[in-house]
Design an enzyme around this catalytic site. Structure first.
Site, PDB file in Angstrom:
ATOM      1  N   SER A 248      86.513  54.943   5.859  1.00  0.00           N
ATOM      2  CA  SER A 248      85.679  55.675   4.913  1.00  0.00           C
ATOM      3  C   SER A 248      84.892  54.715   4.040  1.00  0.00           C
ATOM      4  CB  SER A 248      86.572  56.554   4.027  1.00  0.00           C
ATOM      5  OG  SER A 248      85.857  57.073   2.923  1.00  0.00           O
TER       6      SER A 248
ATOM      7  N   TYR B  12      93.327  57.966  -1.833  1.00  0.00           N
ATOM      8  CA  TYR B  12      92.710  58.215  -0.528  1.00  0.00           C
ATOM      9  C   TYR B  12      92.089  56.932   0.015  1.00  0.00           C
ATOM     10  CZ  TYR B  12      89.114  59.619   2.810  1.00  0.00           C
ATOM     11  OH  TYR B  12      88.317  59.705   3.920  1.00  0.00           O
TER      12      TYR B  12
END
Length: 336
Positions: free
Chosen positions: A129, A154
């Site tokens: 990501s 995350y």
């Protein structure tokens, strides 16, 4: 000879689109997903319904964190390629449910790596990501930049996945390619993403929450460009880098990292204006302060991707958002 691929998170946004593309290209696709309720499971089931019935597609409901089920999966059919897209997604939700991120993104990824080791899989591609860039303030984000300061759990779990994959590439020779996606949007997207929830709220006449008082930029990347980038990277199997320098993007092991982003950051206020034009309806805005875990801007340097596969995402935001809005109206009926 037909090529067999395992796609994890196949009922997810990117997984569904990728499975559809690879099936059209003649691949044998096995997909897994746990169909959890992080967002509406019916949307996931409707994506799956578009794939099921294809003679080269097989689906199994499996949770990545279920070690026994994952061992059984890899003890069955051999996979030429594994494309690991399943994850507990969402930056803000990681502040509320941190354990689910470790279960899926760390423990679950370990089970993928172990399966690839047992099978001697020819190429593992895995979703990372843009969030891994964290507190990095140098723009555009380059794969050659250090990524040592995540600002959400995350992001930390995604960075952990990159490091875990590198260790398996080094120890066991598994060719691994990490894919850092930048704000993916488009038809069949994720309801928790801003463009999706903004669309619902604008059509319903509700206020949309805009953080940091709109002073944010995102590198919005259309789903078709993401899929094109992945499919082009599948045959680009990394090898050890000769005379390897201390570069975060490559290694003396068969390991590489790529950004896949539109390399065109868009101001959040401009994004909202474009969405209003596509919907032909004005938004009511609630201006809010910055949220924990967010970053002010994302911007992908894709020069390494261009060099590797002669491709860079280029779908204009207006064109991509119009495709999403048209799909949204079809899927949800007479949304006004």
């Amino acid at each position: 000879m037909e090529t067999r691929v395992l796609i994890t998170g196949v009922a997810g946004f990117i997984g569904f689109h990728l499975a559809r593309r690879l099936l059209a290209d003649g691949w044998i696709v096995q997909g897994i997903d746990n169909l959890n309720d992080y967002y509406d499971p019916n949307l996931k089931k409707d994506r799956l319904a578009q794939l099921e019935g294809h003679p080269a597609f097989q689906f199994k409901k499996i949770d990545l964190a279920d070690r026994s089920a994952m061992e059984t999966l890899f003890a069955g059919s051999h996979f030429d390629v594994v494309i690991h897209l399943a994850a507990q997604a969402g930056v803000r939700y990681s502040l509320q449910a941190p354990h689910s991120y470790v279960d899926s993104n760390v423990t679950g990824f370990l089970h993928i790596l172990e399966g690839c080791r047992a099978q001697k899989v020819g190429h593992l591609l895995f979703a990372s990501s843009s969030s891994v860039y964290g507190a990095n303030s140098q723009l555009p984000y380059s794969v050659h930049d250090p990524v040592d300061h995540p600002v959400s759990l995350y992001a930390a779990t995604k960075r952990a996945g990159e490091l875990m994959a590198h260790s398996y590439a080094h120890l066991y020779g598994i060719p691994c390619t990490g894919l850092r996606f930048f704000t993916v949007y488009g038809p069949w997207g994720r309801p928790d993403m801003a463009y999706f929830s903004f669309t619902r709220k604008i059509l319903a006449g509700e206020k949309i929450p805009v953080f940091n008082h709109g002073k944010m930029q995102r590198d919005f990347t259309y789903i078709d460009d993401i899929i094109e980038g992945i499919t082009r990277l599948v045959p680009k199997i990394p090898g050890p880098q000769a005379n390897w320098p201390a570069d975060p993007a490559s290694s003396a092991a068969p390991f590489q990292i790529h950004n896949i982003g539109n390399h065109t950051p868009v101001a959040l206020t401009d994004f909202i204006q474009t969405l209003e034009e596509c919907l032909d309806k004005k938004a009511e805005i609630e201006w809010l302060p910055m949220q924990d875990g967010d970053v002010v801007a994302t911007y992908a340097d894709v020069s390494a991707l261009q060099e590797a596969v002669a491709f860079a995402p280029d779908t204009p935001l207006r064109a991509g958002l119009q495709q999403f809005v048209d799909w949204y109206r079809r899927y949800y009926g007479n949304a006004q």
